[in-house]
Design a protein around this motif. Structure first.
Motif, PDB file in Angstrom:
ATOM      1  N   TYR A 161      -7.111   9.682  -1.165  1.00  0.00           N
ATOM      2  CA  TYR A 161      -7.411   8.470  -1.940  1.00  0.00           C
ATOM      3  C   TYR A 161      -6.703   7.249  -1.366  1.00  0.00           C
ATOM      4  O   TYR A 161      -7.338   6.204  -1.110  1.00  0.00           O
ATOM      5  N   GLU A 162      -5.415   7.365  -1.152  1.00  0.00           N
ATOM      6  CA  GLU A 162      -4.647   6.221  -0.647  1.00  0.00           C
ATOM      7  C   GLU A 162      -5.003   5.900   0.802  1.00  0.00           C
ATOM      8  O   GLU A 162      -5.000   4.729   1.203  1.00  0.00           O
ATOM      9  N   HIS A 175       4.524   9.031   0.462  1.00  0.00           N
ATOM     10  CA  HIS A 175       4.660   8.735  -0.959  1.00  0.00           C
ATOM     11  C   HIS A 175       3.489   9.294  -1.772  1.00  0.00           C
ATOM     12  O   HIS A 175       3.663   9.746  -2.910  1.00  0.00           O
ATOM     13  N   ALA A 176       2.280   9.257  -1.186  1.00  0.00           N
ATOM     14  CA  ALA A 176       1.111   9.819  -1.862  1.00  0.00           C
ATOM     15  C   ALA A 176       1.280  11.320  -2.065  1.00  0.00           C
ATOM     16  O   ALA A 176       0.939  11.860  -3.129  1.00  0.00           O
ATOM     17  N   MET A 193       0.845  -1.206   0.000  1.00  0.00           N
ATOM     18  CA  MET A 193       0.000   0.000   0.000  1.00  0.00           C
ATOM     19  C   MET A 193       0.876   1.250   0.000  1.00  0.00           C
ATOM     20  O   MET A 193       1.992   1.242   0.511  1.00  0.00           O
ATOM     21  N   VAL A 194       0.353   2.323  -0.558  1.00  0.00           N
ATOM     22  CA  VAL A 194       1.100   3.571  -0.667  1.00  0.00           C
ATOM     23  C   VAL A 194       0.980   4.367   0.634  1.00  0.00           C
ATOM     24  O   VAL A 194      -0.123   4.578   1.140  1.00  0.00           O
ATOM     25  N   SER A 195       2.117   4.798   1.176  1.00  0.00           N
ATOM     26  CA  SER A 195       2.116   5.571   2.411  1.00  0.00           C
ATOM     27  C   SER A 195       1.681   7.005   2.147  1.00  0.00           C
ATOM     28  O   SER A 195       1.655   7.471   0.995  1.00  0.00           O
ATOM     29  N   ASP A 196       1.354   7.750   3.233  1.00  0.00           N
ATOM     30  CA  ASP A 196       0.959   9.152   3.094  1.00  0.00           C
ATOM     31  C   ASP A 196       2.086   9.977   2.475  1.00  0.00           C
ATOM     32  O   ASP A 196       1.840  10.844   1.627  1.00  0.00           O
ATOM     33  N   VAL A 234       6.915   8.072  -9.673  1.00  0.00           N
ATOM     34  CA  VAL A 234       7.462   8.673  -8.443  1.00  0.00           C
ATOM     35  C   VAL A 234       7.303   7.715  -7.263  1.00  0.00           C
ATOM     36  O   VAL A 234       8.198   7.575  -6.439  1.00  0.00           O
ATOM     37  N   ILE A 235       6.137   7.052  -7.192  1.00  0.00           N
ATOM     38  CA  ILE A 235       5.937   6.084  -6.114  1.00  0.00           C
ATOM     39  C   ILE A 235       6.995   4.994  -6.170  1.00  0.00           C
ATOM     40  O   ILE A 235       7.586   4.612  -5.147  1.00  0.00           O
TER      41      ILE A 235
END
Length: 251
Positions: free
Chosen positions: A70-71, A6-7, A1-4, A246-247
């Motif tokens: 969103y994430e 990285h988001a 899952m994408v962290s805050d 970028v992620i």
């Protein structure tokens, strides 16, 4: 899952790159949808990129807030599927519009030659309508963004899960292009109404604008259709391709 974190990074980069890179196409779309029309406003000054300052100021925080929301919502119920993606993207747009709408108002007024610069557009809007003037069309913008996002992101996520499990940036962009074109076409009439409201100098509401468009004929609701499809198709590739890239770089 994408962290805050990285988001925020991915969202900021994606918003800035897409808004600056596709600004000329966005200007054409805005002029096509305005009352004056593209023929009257012309394209001779397109290279001057008037209004790009407002776009640059709002693009990074608006996009960052969208992806942060969103994430975060996606992490609340991993594997939630289409319904979760629809809810997450809709909530993300509601939050992002608090930043996006004021910059959109200023930017579009410059694009339609109602103001000479982003600063003049900001100053004139506040002088004429106060701070509330910066949020004219907020409701219509949200009404456009929610169905747009609810269509785009489930399609994007479904295609990514099926054909891009390795998280390739360019593949993510291709799927973003497909999803953006579909969602953009469906929501064009709402986008036309939103543009007319933002460009109004008499604070016209949605009902008044819809009546005006109706008097111009059904085709008026689809002004700028081709430019919007082209913009969102290319934009979807750049925006979601940049986000994924970028992620991957920072993960």
């Amino acid at each position: 899952m994408v962290s805050d974190r990285h988001a925020l990074l991915g969202g900021s980069a994606a918003g800035f790159v897409v808004d600056i890179a596709l600004f000329p196409i966005d200007t054409i779309k805005t002029r096509m949808q305005s009352k004056q029309g593209l023929r009257s406003l012309g394209l001779s000054d397109l290279h001057k990129l008037k209004g790009v300052g407002a776009a640059a100021v709002g693009s990074m925080p608006g996009s960052a807030l969208f992806f942060l929301t969103y994430e975060h919502v996606k992490r609340m119920n991993p594997g939630g599927g289409i319904t979760q993606h629809m809810i997450a993207s809709s909530l993300g747009e509601i939050v992002a519009c608090f930043v996006r709408v004021p910059t959109e108002v200023v930017k579009q007024r410059v694009q339609a030659k109602l103001a000479s610069s982003s600063w003049a557009g900001l100053r004139d809007t506040i002088a004429h309508s106060g701070l509330r003037g910066l949020y004219v069309g907020y409701g219509t913008t949200v009404m456009r963004e929610i169905p747009f996002a609810a269509i785009q992101y489930p399609i994007w996520e479904k295609l990514r899960a099926a054909y891009n499990p390795e998280g390739s940036g360019w593949k993510s962009g291709v799927f973003g292009s497909i999803a953006g074109a579909i969602a953009g076409g469906v929501t064009t009439p709402i986008d036309v109404v939103k543009t007319r409201i933002m460009l109004s100098t008499t604070n016209e509401g949605a009902v008044t604008v819809i009546k005006q468009l109706h008097s111009e004929g059904l085709s008026a609701f689809f002004k700028g259709f081709s430019a919007r499809i082209g913009w969102l198709s290319i934009g979807g590739f750049v925006y979601l391709g940049t986000y994924q890239t970028v992620i991957e770089l920072f993960t």
